[in-house]
Design a protein around this motif. Sequence first.
Motif, PDB file in Angstrom:
ATOM      1  N   GLY A  10       0.809  -1.203   0.000  1.00 63.30           N
ATOM      2  CA  GLY A  10       0.000   0.000   0.000  1.00 63.30           C
ATOM      3  C   GLY A  10       0.840   1.250   0.000  1.00 63.30           C
ATOM      4  O   GLY A  10       2.042   1.214  -0.272  1.00 63.30           O
ATOM      5  N   LEU A  11       0.184   2.355   0.303  1.00 57.57           N
ATOM      6  CA  LEU A  11       0.835   3.670   0.341  1.00 57.57           C
ATOM      7  C   LEU A  11       1.024   4.072   1.794  1.00 57.57           C
ATOM      8  O   LEU A  11       0.080   4.004   2.591  1.00 57.57           O
ATOM      9  CB  LEU A  11      -0.038   4.687  -0.390  1.00 57.57           C
ATOM     10  N   VAL A  12       2.216   4.505   2.119  1.00 61.42           N
ATOM     11  CA  VAL A  12       2.520   4.914   3.481  1.00 61.42           C
ATOM     12  C   VAL A  12       3.482   6.095   3.435  1.00 61.42           C
ATOM     13  O   VAL A  12       4.258   6.237   2.475  1.00 61.42           O
ATOM     14  CB  VAL A  12       3.127   3.736   4.275  1.00 61.42           C
ATOM     15  N   GLN A  13       3.427   6.935   4.446  1.00 62.25           N
ATOM     16  CA  GLN A  13       4.360   8.053   4.513  1.00 62.25           C
ATOM     17  C   GLN A  13       5.720   7.594   5.038  1.00 62.25           C
ATOM     18  O   GLN A  13       5.817   6.577   5.752  1.00 62.25           O
ATOM     19  CB  GLN A  13       3.802   9.137   5.437  1.00 62.25           C
ATOM     20  N   ALA A  14       6.740   8.332   4.687  1.00 60.20           N
ATOM     21  CA  ALA A  14       8.079   8.038   5.178  1.00 60.20           C
ATOM     22  C   ALA A  14       8.068   7.982   6.713  1.00 60.20           C
ATOM     23  O   ALA A  14       7.429   8.808   7.365  1.00 60.20           O
ATOM     24  CB  ALA A  14       9.067   9.084   4.692  1.00 60.20           C
ATOM     25  N   GLY A  15       8.755   6.972   7.239  1.00 60.28           N
ATOM     26  CA  GLY A  15       8.769   6.766   8.678  1.00 60.28           C
ATOM     27  C   GLY A  15       7.699   5.814   9.167  1.00 60.28           C
ATOM     28  O   GLY A  15       7.723   5.386  10.327  1.00 60.28           O
ATOM     29  N   GLY A  16       6.766   5.482   8.283  1.00 57.79           N
ATOM     30  CA  GLY A  16       5.671   4.601   8.660  1.00 57.79           C
ATOM     31  C   GLY A  16       6.041   3.134   8.566  1.00 57.79           C
ATOM     32  O   GLY A  16       7.196   2.770   8.309  1.00 57.79           O
ATOM     33  N   SER A  17       5.026   2.290   8.783  1.00 59.01           N
ATOM     34  CA  SER A  17       5.235   0.841   8.813  1.00 59.01           C
ATOM     35  C   SER A  17       4.195   0.129   7.950  1.00 59.01           C
ATOM     36  O   SER A  17       3.075   0.628   7.756  1.00 59.01           O
ATOM     37  CB  SER A  17       5.129   0.328  10.249  1.00 59.01           C
ATOM     38  N   LEU A  18       4.585  -1.031   7.472  1.00 57.73           N
ATOM     39  CA  LEU A  18       3.680  -1.926   6.758  1.00 57.73           C
ATOM     40  C   LEU A  18       4.077  -3.359   7.100  1.00 57.73           C
ATOM     41  O   LEU A  18       5.236  -3.629   7.429  1.00 57.73           O
ATOM     42  CB  LEU A  18       3.775  -1.745   5.241  1.00 57.73           C
ATOM     43  N   ARG A  19       3.105  -4.257   6.966  1.00 53.66           N
ATOM     44  CA  ARG A  19       3.410  -5.672   7.095  1.00 53.66           C
ATOM     45  C   ARG A  19       2.931  -6.399   5.849  1.00 53.66           C
ATOM     46  O   ARG A  19       1.747  -6.338   5.504  1.00 53.66           O
ATOM     47  CB  ARG A  19       2.742  -6.294   8.321  1.00 53.66           C
TER      48      ARG A  19
END
Length: 119
Positions: A10-19
């Motif tokens: 997906g789309l996430v901002q810098a510094g964020g997290s995804l799994r």
Amino acid sequence: QVQLVESGGGLVQAGGSLRLSCAATGTIFSINVMGWYRQAPGKQRELVARITSGGTTNYADSVKGRFTISRDNTKNTMYLHMNSLKPEDTAVYYCNIGWSTAWREYNYWGQGTQVTVSS
């Protein structure tokens, strides 16, 4: 036939997290290696991280300390926890599984999942 299905991009901002998750189905040899690869536009596909069925892991230098690979052998499922994401992590992420027998090597890929990190 082995099938790999990725999810969680997906789309996430810098510094964020995804799994990310990768579920493998079909006839799979119990001793195998699963891995995450990524390919950014105009670049070659590269290894991100991989994990053996015994739990041994290795990571690309660019993701060490930020990404964690894990797997659940009872579910033939692999995960990639991505923290402190950077715009340069933007790519299509592919799941891979492989193993060798005395007769041949087996290697399968998922369809990929897009990860986009905005600055």
